[in-house]
Each structure stands twice: as C-alpha cells, then as structure tokens.
Design a protein around this motif. Structure first.
Motif, PDB file in Angstrom:
ATOM      1  N   MET A   1      -0.034  12.898  41.168  1.00 40.39           N
ATOM      2  CA  MET A   1       0.623  14.194  41.187  1.00 40.39           C
ATOM      3  C   MET A   1       2.105  13.970  40.940  1.00 40.39           C
ATOM      4  SD  MET A   1      -1.103  15.715  44.662  1.00 40.39           S
ATOM      5  CE  MET A   1      -2.877  15.621  44.900  1.00 40.39           C
ATOM      6  N   THR A   2       2.707  14.889  40.193  1.00 43.85           N
ATOM      7  CA  THR A   2       4.112  14.702  39.889  1.00 43.85           C
ATOM      8  C   THR A   2       4.855  16.023  39.861  1.00 43.85           C
ATOM      9  OG1 THR A   2       5.691  13.742  38.317  1.00 43.85           O
ATOM     10  CG2 THR A   2       3.751  14.813  37.386  1.00 43.85           C
ATOM     11  N   THR A   3       6.118  15.972  40.239  1.00 42.03           N
ATOM     12  CA  THR A   3       6.999  17.127  40.162  1.00 42.03           C
ATOM     13  C   THR A   3       8.427  16.651  40.051  1.00 42.03           C
ATOM     14  OG1 THR A   3       7.538  19.265  41.181  1.00 42.03           O
ATOM     15  CG2 THR A   3       7.384  17.374  42.660  1.00 42.03           C
ATOM     16  N   TRP A   4       9.287  17.543  39.614  1.00 38.83           N
ATOM     17  CA  TRP A   4      10.729  17.333  39.716  1.00 38.83           C
ATOM     18  C   TRP A   4      11.330  18.691  40.020  1.00 38.83           C
ATOM     19  CZ3 TRP A   4      15.643  18.585  38.341  1.00 38.83           C
ATOM     20  CH2 TRP A   4      16.633  17.646  38.660  1.00 38.83           C
ATOM     21  N   GLY A   5      11.927  18.815  41.194  1.00 36.15           N
ATOM     22  CA  GLY A   5      12.478  20.089  41.622  1.00 36.15           C
ATOM     23  C   GLY A   5      12.911  20.012  43.065  1.00 36.15           C
ATOM     24  N   SER A   6      13.097  21.157  43.670  1.00 35.47           N
ATOM     25  CA  SER A   6      13.614  21.251  45.028  1.00 35.47           C
ATOM     26  C   SER A   6      12.516  21.001  46.057  1.00 35.47           C
ATOM     27  CB  SER A   6      14.229  22.635  45.253  1.00 35.47           C
ATOM     28  OG  SER A   6      13.203  23.616  45.229  1.00 35.47           O
ATOM     29  N   ARG A   7      12.864  21.187  47.328  1.00 39.40           N
ATOM     30  CA  ARG A   7      11.891  21.026  48.419  1.00 39.40           C
ATOM     31  C   ARG A   7      10.670  21.917  48.178  1.00 39.40           C
ATOM     32  NH1 ARG A   7      12.216  19.195  54.103  1.00 39.40           N
ATOM     33  NH2 ARG A   7      10.237  19.794  55.040  1.00 39.40           N
ATOM     34  N   GLY A   8      10.910  23.095  47.619  1.00 40.81           N
ATOM     35  CA  GLY A   8       9.804  24.009  47.351  1.00 40.81           C
ATOM     36  C   GLY A   8       8.847  23.523  46.288  1.00 40.81           C
ATOM     37  N   ASP A   9       9.248  22.524  45.502  1.00 38.73           N
ATOM     38  CA  ASP A   9       8.352  21.918  44.525  1.00 38.73           C
ATOM     39  C   ASP A   9       7.645  20.697  45.085  1.00 38.73           C
ATOM     40  OD1 ASP A   9       8.975  23.518  42.039  1.00 38.73           O
ATOM     41  OD2 ASP A   9      10.982  22.810  42.517  1.00 38.73           O
ATOM     42  N   VAL A  49       6.221   7.590  44.523  1.00 40.12           N
ATOM     43  CA  VAL A  49       6.864   6.810  43.476  1.00 40.12           C
ATOM     44  C   VAL A  49       8.066   7.612  42.992  1.00 40.12           C
ATOM     45  CG1 VAL A  49       6.643   5.850  41.162  1.00 40.12           C
ATOM     46  CG2 VAL A  49       4.723   5.704  42.764  1.00 40.12           C
ATOM     47  N   PRO A  50       9.283   7.063  43.055  1.00 40.31           N
ATOM     48  CA  PRO A  50      10.463   7.824  42.620  1.00 40.31           C
ATOM     49  C   PRO A  50      10.428   8.088  41.124  1.00 40.31           C
ATOM     50  CG  PRO A  50      11.043   5.552  43.121  1.00 40.31           C
ATOM     51  CD  PRO A  50       9.631   5.722  43.556  1.00 40.31           C
ATOM     52  N   LEU A  51      10.835   9.306  40.747  1.00 36.35           N
ATOM     53  CA  LEU A  51      10.834   9.711  39.346  1.00 36.35           C
ATOM     54  C   LEU A  51      12.129  10.438  39.023  1.00 36.35           C
ATOM     55  CD1 LEU A  51       7.945  11.197  37.277  1.00 36.35           C
ATOM     56  CD2 LEU A  51      10.127  12.382  37.311  1.00 36.35           C
ATOM     57  N   GLY A  52      12.875   9.917  38.071  1.00 34.64           N
ATOM     58  CA  GLY A  52      14.079  10.579  37.609  1.00 34.64           C
ATOM     59  C   GLY A  52      15.222  10.509  38.594  1.00 34.64           C
ATOM     60  N   PRO A  53      16.302  11.249  38.315  1.00 35.22           N
ATOM     61  CA  PRO A  53      17.450  11.278  39.221  1.00 35.22           C
ATOM     62  C   PRO A  53      17.162  12.147  40.429  1.00 35.22           C
ATOM     63  CG  PRO A  53      17.805  12.803  37.417  1.00 35.22           C
ATOM     64  CD  PRO A  53      16.515  12.087  37.119  1.00 35.22           C
ATOM     65  N   THR A  54      17.988  12.063  41.443  1.00 30.02           N
ATOM     66  CA  THR A  54      17.839  12.967  42.579  1.00 30.02           C
ATOM     67  C   THR A  54      18.168  14.394  42.144  1.00 30.02           C
ATOM     68  OG1 THR A  54      20.137  12.757  43.328  1.00 30.02           O
ATOM     69  CG2 THR A  54      18.532  11.140  44.192  1.00 30.02           C
ATOM     70  N   VAL A  55      17.499  15.344  42.772  1.00 26.65           N
ATOM     71  CA  VAL A  55      17.790  16.752  42.496  1.00 26.65           C
ATOM     72  C   VAL A  55      19.167  17.103  43.050  1.00 26.65           C
ATOM     73  CG1 VAL A  55      17.029  19.123  42.895  1.00 26.65           C
ATOM     74  CG2 VAL A  55      15.345  17.319  42.507  1.00 26.65           C
TER      75      VAL A  55
END
Length: 400
Positions: A1-9, A49-55
């Motif tokens: 599962m993957t996402t990039w966004g805020s706590r709500g994501d 697993v970390p993905l991309g920069p921090t939001v």
C-alpha cells in the motif's frame, strides 16, 4: 500500500493494513517519512517503507506551495515510486495506491504483474459529466467561456499529463514498458475504490467512473487520554475542541486567538490541538488545554462541539462521535465536507477561510443547540464503521 500526503492520507492506510492483518494477510505501507507517520505505523505494528520527501518539508512553509513547486515535486514523486515500490512490492500479491496523484504506482504493478487498486477518500477530482473539474491542479486554466464538462475534464487530464507524463514515460521506457497517453485515467482505473462513508459522501451519479464504495477506513484507537486531559474534562462542562490538523500553512490567521476568544464568548472551555501549525494558548487562564496527538475516538464524544478544517478523517471522526461540528475549510476537498456537514444538519460551514472571533462565535451559537446535537447523534447511528474490513476482504480476494 502506498500514499503521499497528510495524516488524513496515511492513517486510513494504517487502518486498512490492520484490517488486512486481522483477516490473516500481511501489508506493508510506503509513505512519506514524516516522524508523525513513522510513529503512527510503528504504534500499530505495520511495516513502513519511506517514500519521497517529508510532507512537512513541503507544506509547513510560510507560503503555501506554488505551481512551480508542484512541477518540481511531481517528477520527484514519480521517481520515488518507481524506485521504492519496485523493491517493496517484490513478493506481494497486490498494490493499492492513494493520496496525491500516485503516478508511477500502477506502472510498477504492471511491470510486476500485480493487481492494482486506486483508492480515494472523496469524489473531488474524479471525472463527471455532471460537474466541472475543481480546477485545483497547476497548469493553464480552461477558457472562461467553456461550459461542456466533458471538454473541461479532458483539459484536466492534460494538466495531469503536463505534471506527470514526461517522468512517467521516461521511467516506463527504462523498464521496458510502452508509454502511457492519459496518466490520470491510467492511475484512476475504471473502478476506483471510494473509502468514504455513504452518508457523508453519497457517490451514486456523482462520477462517470464505476466506484466501489467501502466506507471510511478507520484505525481503531484504544489509547487512553492523558491524565491531565482527563482532569481537565472532568473539571467542568464539556469543552469545545479546536484543531486544524496538518494544515500548517493553511491554518486560519491568528487561529488560536480567534478560536479561544470565540469559544469563550459562548461560555465554553477549549481543548486546542496544536497540530502542524503549532497552535498554543494565548494566556494563562485555566479554561484552555493544549493537546498534541490525541485519541479523537476517545475525546470527541466528550466535547460539546468540534471546530476543524474539514479533512475527511476529522469530519468522519466527529460525525461518528455524534458531536456538532463547525467546519472552516481552506483547500481541496474541505469545502465539500463543510457543505455536507451543513446539509445533514450536524454542524455549520464557515466558508470564509479567515474567521473572526465574532463570526466563529456565531457559528458556534448555531451548532451548540439541543437540536443540532440530537441530529448529530441520529446521523452517527447511520454511519458505518466497517469500511476497512470491507476493503480488506475485497483486497485479499483480489490478491488471491
């Protein structure tokens, strides 16, 4: 599962991952490496697993992100997905993506031969012949005189392509895949999953896509409230909760002062969530208690009202708790949730994103009534709380 966004994501994916685990499966979540998200997933034992920069590095700036920022971030996220997901998904049976346009995720699934699911937490941005695009994406605006929704949605797809297609097709070519013409439609698929409650977000006739609506994905939270907060709650009448989540750069101006003064004019105490905006008390009076990360499932049923930014997760949490709401929306889907809260009669929509103490006090007066509380409790009985389980069963069936 993957996402990039805020706590709500991120939190809904944690809820889905826990539901998958309870049904005998396993899940790993690829998400931005913000400390808050690392702590959240670690707390419930979900591998991350970390993905991309921090939001936080993108949104917690004095000025909101610009269109130029978006054109820099889009290829960075595409690259991160191709690199991170290709390795993380090895040995997995399905790939589910959500959050900010997850271009790159379906491409990795295609390369690995995995079933792919796109999930969303609202209908904003899904093509519909009934409504025009929300015009939130950076890029050239549609002509002012254009009214054909089909044309407008084609132009929306062109804006998505401008953001993502060069990077997507560059990485696809590198792994032997043919180019994609329409990135948006490829990401969304013909049947996206809608992880939103049918009462709060009815979907029938709202989009041209054949959505599968699961209900909201909630992460069960059994953490006790801190003793000092318990003491504060027990020392008087139910307070008003005020919080704007991870909307640091988008929190209303002077949010703490405005909110505290507004609540005080209604004769109520305040529980103030600091959030990413770092809100703090404005004086030494004992009628305000500041909290950080808190169990909303335990707290909301014990407050008189919830004042918030209109994120999907907070809106559902307040609705599920049966407590009146005042929604002060700023961006994206937040105005939609504000409008729905008002339409259901369970709260008020403060559509001016910069409330004054007087205007917020008036909104609180509107919802701090026996009628609104009774309506909020009635709607709470209608929302479903099994959304994560419904999605987990469907996902495991798909993986099998």
């Amino acid at each position: 599962m993957t996402t990039w966004g805020s706590r709500g994501d991120v939190e809904p994916l944690a809820g889905l991952a826990v539901a998958v685990r309870e049904l005998g499966g396993e899940a790993v979540v690829c998400a931005p490496p913000d400390e808050e998200f690392v702590t959240l997933l670690d707390r419930v034992g979900v591998p991350m697993v970390p993905l991309g920069p921090t939001v936080h590095s993108i949104v917690a700036n004095p000025k909101p992100p610009t269109g130029e920022d978006a054109f820099r971030l889009a290829p960075e996220l595409v690259r991160a997905r191709f690199e991170t997901l290709t390795e993380a998904a090895e040995g997995c049976d399905a790939l589910l993506a959500t959050g900010l346009m997850p271009a790159g995720a379906p491409d990795v699934a295609e390369k690995l031969g995995l079933p792919y699911v796109f999930a969303c937490f609202h209908l904003l941005g899904l093509p519909s012949r009934h409504v025009p695009p929300p015009m939130l994406r950076p890029g050239p605006p549609s002509p002012a005189g254009e009214t054909d929704n089909r044309v407008l949605w084609r132009q929306d797809a062109e804006r998505v392509n401008a953001l993502y297609r060069p990077a997507v097709n560059e990485h696809r070519a590198a792994i032997g895949l043919a180019p994609v013409d329409n990135v948006r439609d490829y990401v969304f698929t013909e049947q996206p999953w809608l992880a939103a409650d049918p009462v709060l977000c009815p979907s029938e006739g709202k989009t041209d896509l054949n959505v599968f609506q699961t209900g909201a994905w909630t992460l069960p939270d059994d953490r006790p409230l801190q003793p000092e907060l318990e003491e504060f709650l027990g020392a008087g009448e139910p307070p008003v909760y005020v919080g704007f989540g991870s909307m640091a750069a988008h929190a209303p101006k002077d949010a703490a002062r405005v909110a505290i003064e507004a609540v005080r004019t209604r004769g109520r105490r305040v529980v103030l969530a600091s959030g990413w905006a770092g809100l703090t008390a404005i004086d030494e009076l004992d009628d305000c208690f500041v909290v950080g990360d808190v169990n909303q499932q335990a707290l909301f049923p014990r407050v008189a009202a919830v004042v918030h930014h209109g994120g999907a997760g907070t809106t559902f949490a307040a609705t599920r708790a049966g407590v009146p709401q005042v929604v002060v929306p700023r961006i994206a889907d937040q105005p939609l949730w504000a409008a729905r809260v008002a339409e259901l009669g369970i709260g008020a929509a403060h559509l001016d994103p910069s409330p004054t103490a007087e205007s917020l006090s008036a909104a609180l007066a509107e919802v701090l009534t026996p009628e609104t509380r009774a309506r909020a409790k009635a709607v709470a009985a209608e929302v479903r709380i099994d959304g994560a389980t419904v999605a987990a069963k469907r996902l495991l069936d798909l993986a099998a």
